[in-house]
Design a protein around this motif. Structure first.
Motif, PDB file in Angstrom:
ATOM      1  N   ARG A  28      12.812   7.421   4.036  1.00  0.00           N
ATOM      2  CA  ARG A  28      11.956   7.000   5.149  1.00  0.00           C
ATOM      3  C   ARG A  28      10.739   7.912   5.266  1.00  0.00           C
ATOM      4  O   ARG A  28       9.618   7.439   5.506  1.00  0.00           O
ATOM      5  N   THR A  29      10.964   9.190   5.098  1.00  0.00           N
ATOM      6  CA  THR A  29       9.850  10.136   5.167  1.00  0.00           C
ATOM      7  C   THR A  29       8.876   9.893   4.020  1.00  0.00           C
ATOM      8  O   THR A  29       7.649   9.921   4.217  1.00  0.00           O
ATOM      9  N   ARG A  30       9.417   9.643   2.824  1.00  0.00           N
ATOM     10  CA  ARG A  30       8.554   9.352   1.670  1.00  0.00           C
ATOM     11  C   ARG A  30       7.715   8.113   1.933  1.00  0.00           C
ATOM     12  O   ARG A  30       6.507   8.100   1.684  1.00  0.00           O
ATOM     13  N   ARG A  31       8.345   7.061   2.418  1.00  0.00           N
ATOM     14  CA  ARG A  31       7.613   5.811   2.659  1.00  0.00           C
ATOM     15  C   ARG A  31       6.519   6.014   3.702  1.00  0.00           C
ATOM     16  O   ARG A  31       5.398   5.515   3.539  1.00  0.00           O
ATOM     17  N   SER A  32       6.813   6.760   4.762  1.00  0.00           N
ATOM     18  CA  SER A  32       5.828   7.007   5.802  1.00  0.00           C
ATOM     19  C   SER A  32       4.612   7.734   5.234  1.00  0.00           C
ATOM     20  O   SER A  32       3.471   7.383   5.545  1.00  0.00           O
ATOM     21  N   GLU A  33       4.844   8.739   4.377  1.00  0.00           N
ATOM     22  CA  GLU A  33       3.736   9.502   3.805  1.00  0.00           C
ATOM     23  C   GLU A  33       2.916   8.646   2.850  1.00  0.00           C
ATOM     24  O   GLU A  33       1.685   8.742   2.817  1.00  0.00           O
ATOM     25  N   VAL A  34       3.590   7.816   2.057  1.00  0.00           N
ATOM     26  CA  VAL A  34       2.875   6.970   1.098  1.00  0.00           C
ATOM     27  C   VAL A  34       2.029   5.933   1.822  1.00  0.00           C
ATOM     28  O   VAL A  34       0.851   5.722   1.475  1.00  0.00           O
ATOM     29  N   ILE A  35       2.580   5.275   2.826  1.00  0.00           N
ATOM     30  CA  ILE A  35       1.838   4.258   3.571  1.00  0.00           C
ATOM     31  C   ILE A  35       0.642   4.900   4.273  1.00  0.00           C
ATOM     32  O   ILE A  35      -0.455   4.321   4.327  1.00  0.00           O
ATOM     33  N   ASN A  36       0.820   6.106   4.793  1.00  0.00           N
ATOM     34  CA  ASN A  36      -0.292   6.807   5.430  1.00  0.00           C
ATOM     35  C   ASN A  36      -1.396   7.101   4.421  1.00  0.00           C
ATOM     36  O   ASN A  36      -2.590   6.927   4.712  1.00  0.00           O
ATOM     37  N   ALA A  37      -1.018   7.524   3.217  1.00  0.00           N
ATOM     38  CA  ALA A  37      -2.007   7.805   2.176  1.00  0.00           C
ATOM     39  C   ALA A  37      -2.742   6.535   1.778  1.00  0.00           C
ATOM     40  O   ALA A  37      -3.974   6.536   1.602  1.00  0.00           O
ATOM     41  N   LEU A  38      -2.014   5.436   1.630  1.00  0.00           N
ATOM     42  CA  LEU A  38      -2.644   4.163   1.272  1.00  0.00           C
ATOM     43  C   LEU A  38      -3.546   3.660   2.390  1.00  0.00           C
ATOM     44  O   LEU A  38      -4.592   3.058   2.135  1.00  0.00           O
ATOM     45  N   ARG A  39      -3.161   3.918   3.630  1.00  0.00           N
ATOM     46  CA  ARG A  39      -4.004   3.529   4.760  1.00  0.00           C
ATOM     47  C   ARG A  39      -5.329   4.282   4.714  1.00  0.00           C
ATOM     48  O   ARG A  39      -6.393   3.717   4.996  1.00  0.00           O
ATOM     49  N   MET A  40      -5.284   5.543   4.316  1.00  0.00           N
ATOM     50  CA  MET A  40      -6.494   6.358   4.275  1.00  0.00           C
ATOM     51  C   MET A  40      -7.462   5.915   3.177  1.00  0.00           C
ATOM     52  O   MET A  40      -8.657   6.187   3.262  1.00  0.00           O
ATOM     53  N   VAL A  41      -6.945   5.232   2.148  1.00  0.00           N
ATOM     54  CA  VAL A  41      -7.833   4.707   1.109  1.00  0.00           C
ATOM     55  C   VAL A  41      -8.033   3.203   1.247  1.00  0.00           C
ATOM     56  O   VAL A  41      -8.612   2.555   0.373  1.00  0.00           O
ATOM     57  N   GLY A  42      -7.546   2.630   2.347  1.00  0.00           N
ATOM     58  CA  GLY A  42      -7.779   1.218   2.636  1.00  0.00           C
ATOM     59  C   GLY A  42      -6.960   0.246   1.813  1.00  0.00           C
ATOM     60  O   GLY A  42      -7.372  -0.905   1.614  1.00  0.00           O
ATOM     61  N   LEU A  61      -4.949  -4.826  -9.205  1.00  0.00           N
ATOM     62  CA  LEU A  61      -6.019  -4.024  -8.622  1.00  0.00           C
ATOM     63  C   LEU A  61      -7.215  -3.899  -9.564  1.00  0.00           C
ATOM     64  O   LEU A  61      -7.068  -3.889 -10.788  1.00  0.00           O
ATOM     65  N   SER A  62      -8.392  -3.775  -8.965  1.00  0.00           N
ATOM     66  CA  SER A  62      -9.609  -3.531  -9.738  1.00  0.00           C
ATOM     67  C   SER A  62      -9.662  -2.066 -10.166  1.00  0.00           C
ATOM     68  O   SER A  62      -8.853  -1.240  -9.728  1.00  0.00           O
ATOM     69  N   GLY A  63     -10.643  -1.730 -11.003  1.00  0.00           N
ATOM     70  CA  GLY A  63     -10.789  -0.354 -11.445  1.00  0.00           C
ATOM     71  C   GLY A  63     -11.043   0.598 -10.288  1.00  0.00           C
ATOM     72  O   GLY A  63     -10.483   1.697 -10.227  1.00  0.00           O
ATOM     73  N   GLY A  64     -11.903   0.182  -9.352  1.00  0.00           N
ATOM     74  CA  GLY A  64     -12.184   1.015  -8.191  1.00  0.00           C
ATOM     75  C   GLY A  64     -10.969   1.200  -7.303  1.00  0.00           C
ATOM     76  O   GLY A  64     -10.740   2.287  -6.760  1.00  0.00           O
ATOM     77  N   ARG A  76      -8.758   4.558  -6.163  1.00  0.00           N
ATOM     78  CA  ARG A  76      -8.309   4.872  -4.804  1.00  0.00           C
ATOM     79  C   ARG A  76      -6.823   5.219  -4.797  1.00  0.00           C
ATOM     80  O   ARG A  76      -6.391   6.141  -4.102  1.00  0.00           O
ATOM     81  N   VAL A  77      -6.037   4.465  -5.578  1.00  0.00           N
ATOM     82  CA  VAL A  77      -4.601   4.761  -5.681  1.00  0.00           C
ATOM     83  C   VAL A  77      -4.395   6.158  -6.248  1.00  0.00           C
ATOM     84  O   VAL A  77      -3.555   6.926  -5.769  1.00  0.00           O
ATOM     85  N   ALA A  78      -5.181   6.503  -7.277  1.00  0.00           N
ATOM     86  CA  ALA A  78      -5.066   7.830  -7.886  1.00  0.00           C
ATOM     87  C   ALA A  78      -5.385   8.922  -6.872  1.00  0.00           C
ATOM     88  O   ALA A  78      -4.733   9.973  -6.837  1.00  0.00           O
ATOM     89  N   ARG A 119     -14.274   7.466   1.086  1.00  0.00           N
ATOM     90  CA  ARG A 119     -12.837   7.666   1.282  1.00  0.00           C
ATOM     91  C   ARG A 119     -12.353   8.879   0.483  1.00  0.00           C
ATOM     92  O   ARG A 119     -11.503   9.650   0.945  1.00  0.00           O
ATOM     93  N   GLN A 120     -12.895   9.042  -0.732  1.00  0.00           N
ATOM     94  CA  GLN A 120     -12.577  10.237  -1.511  1.00  0.00           C
ATOM     95  C   GLN A 120     -13.029  11.494  -0.776  1.00  0.00           C
ATOM     96  O   GLN A 120     -12.314  12.501  -0.730  1.00  0.00           O
ATOM     97  N   VAL A 121     -14.216  11.437  -0.216  1.00  0.00           N
ATOM     98  CA  VAL A 121     -14.752  12.577   0.521  1.00  0.00           C
ATOM     99  C   VAL A 121     -13.834  12.938   1.687  1.00  0.00           C
ATOM    100  O   VAL A 121     -13.539  14.116   1.923  1.00  0.00           O
ATOM    101  N   HIS A 122     -13.385  11.931   2.426  1.00  0.00           N
ATOM    102  CA  HIS A 122     -12.528  12.174   3.580  1.00  0.00           C
ATOM    103  C   HIS A 122     -11.248  12.894   3.169  1.00  0.00           C
ATOM    104  O   HIS A 122     -10.818  13.860   3.824  1.00  0.00           O
ATOM    105  N   LEU A 123     -10.638  12.449   2.070  1.00  0.00           N
ATOM    106  CA  LEU A 123      -9.391  13.057   1.629  1.00  0.00           C
ATOM    107  C   LEU A 123      -9.618  14.459   1.055  1.00  0.00           C
ATOM    108  O   LEU A 123      -8.805  15.358   1.280  1.00  0.00           O
TER     109      LEU A 123
END
Length: 234
Positions: free
Chosen positions: A112-126, A138-141, A145-147, A175-179
């Motif tokens: 559950r903790t892993r899923r929460s962190e992953v979803i949060n990371a994906l949210r931050m990259v849209g 997914l496209s190259g761009g 973002r996933v990387a 988004r890269q800048v934010h992270l």
């Protein structure tokens, strides 16, 4: 987050009779952001791979100044290390979620903790709405973002970004800048290569340039003409 300093001495890389570069001394401390520049073929990618431990130099060695990180690495824990991001990142055959979650399997045991962190990371990259989609859609761009999400979620002490903003639109770069700003605030260090100055390279206050097989450094870089979005250093 564990902070790591990188020190290298007498670092050189040679391919047969060609000397790619020779660097007598190199240092990277916590919370530093460095812009690595140079013409194509001078060895920028090779240097990043050497710093990450993915490639051995012809001479010299790279020392990571934090024994606690090394001991955690040997125990199989992946947070707080050195991460190399390629311009064309490798993706595993699975979902977007699986690709971001991969490294966390060694660091966080609770699902559950892993899923929460992953979803949060994906949210931050849209990309949170694409979490369960196969990576192939997914496209190259979007893959880049996933990387970035995959790197950020591991909270690396050192992040080496090799042309990771190439061919990205302004939103993806922001988004890269934010992270990366978040990682810097946490104590991470960054080395960024890019053929074009942009909002990501503007985070850097040191510059390494490889030219004539040597590494030249400039410090205290200052952003100028910001109103015109012209990222030039003086």
């Amino acid at each position: 987050m564990t902070q790591i300093s990188i020190q290298a001495h007498d670092l050189s890389m040679r391919f047969k009779d060609r000397l790619l570069f020779h660097i007598p001394q190199l240092s990277l401390g916590p919370q530093e952001a460095i812009y690595l520049t140079g013409d194509n073929g001078v060895g920028k990618t090779t240097l990043l791979k050497i710093l990450s431990g993915l490639q051995k130099p012809t001479t010299g060695r790279v020392n990571l100044q934090n024994q606690s990180w090394l001991s955690r690495l040997f125990r199989g824990e992946s947070k707080g290390g050195v991460i190399y991001m390629h311009q064309t990142p490798y993706m595993f055959d699975g979902s977007v979620f699986d690709n971001v979650c991969y490294g966390l399997k060694f660091a966080i045991k609770d699902r559950r903790t892993r899923r929460s962190e992953v979803i949060n990371a994906l949210r931050m990259v849209g990309l949170e709405t694409l979490a369960d989609e196969h990576i192939s859609v997914l496209s190259g761009g979007e893959r880049q973002r996933v990387a970035m999400a995959r790197a950020w979620v591991l909270k690396p002490s050192v992040l080496l970004m090799d042309e990771s903003s190439a061919s990205l639109d302004c939103e993806s770069i922001e988004r890269q800048v934010h992270l990366t700003e978040d990682l810097l605030e946490r104590g991470s260090s960054l080395v960024i290569t890019s053929h074009q100055q942009n909002a990501l390279t503007a985070l850097c206050r040191r510059q390494w340039t490889i030219t004539n097989a040597k590494l030249i450094e400039r410090a205290d870089l200052q952003l100028v003409n910001e109103d015109n979005n012209n990222y030039a250093y003086g």
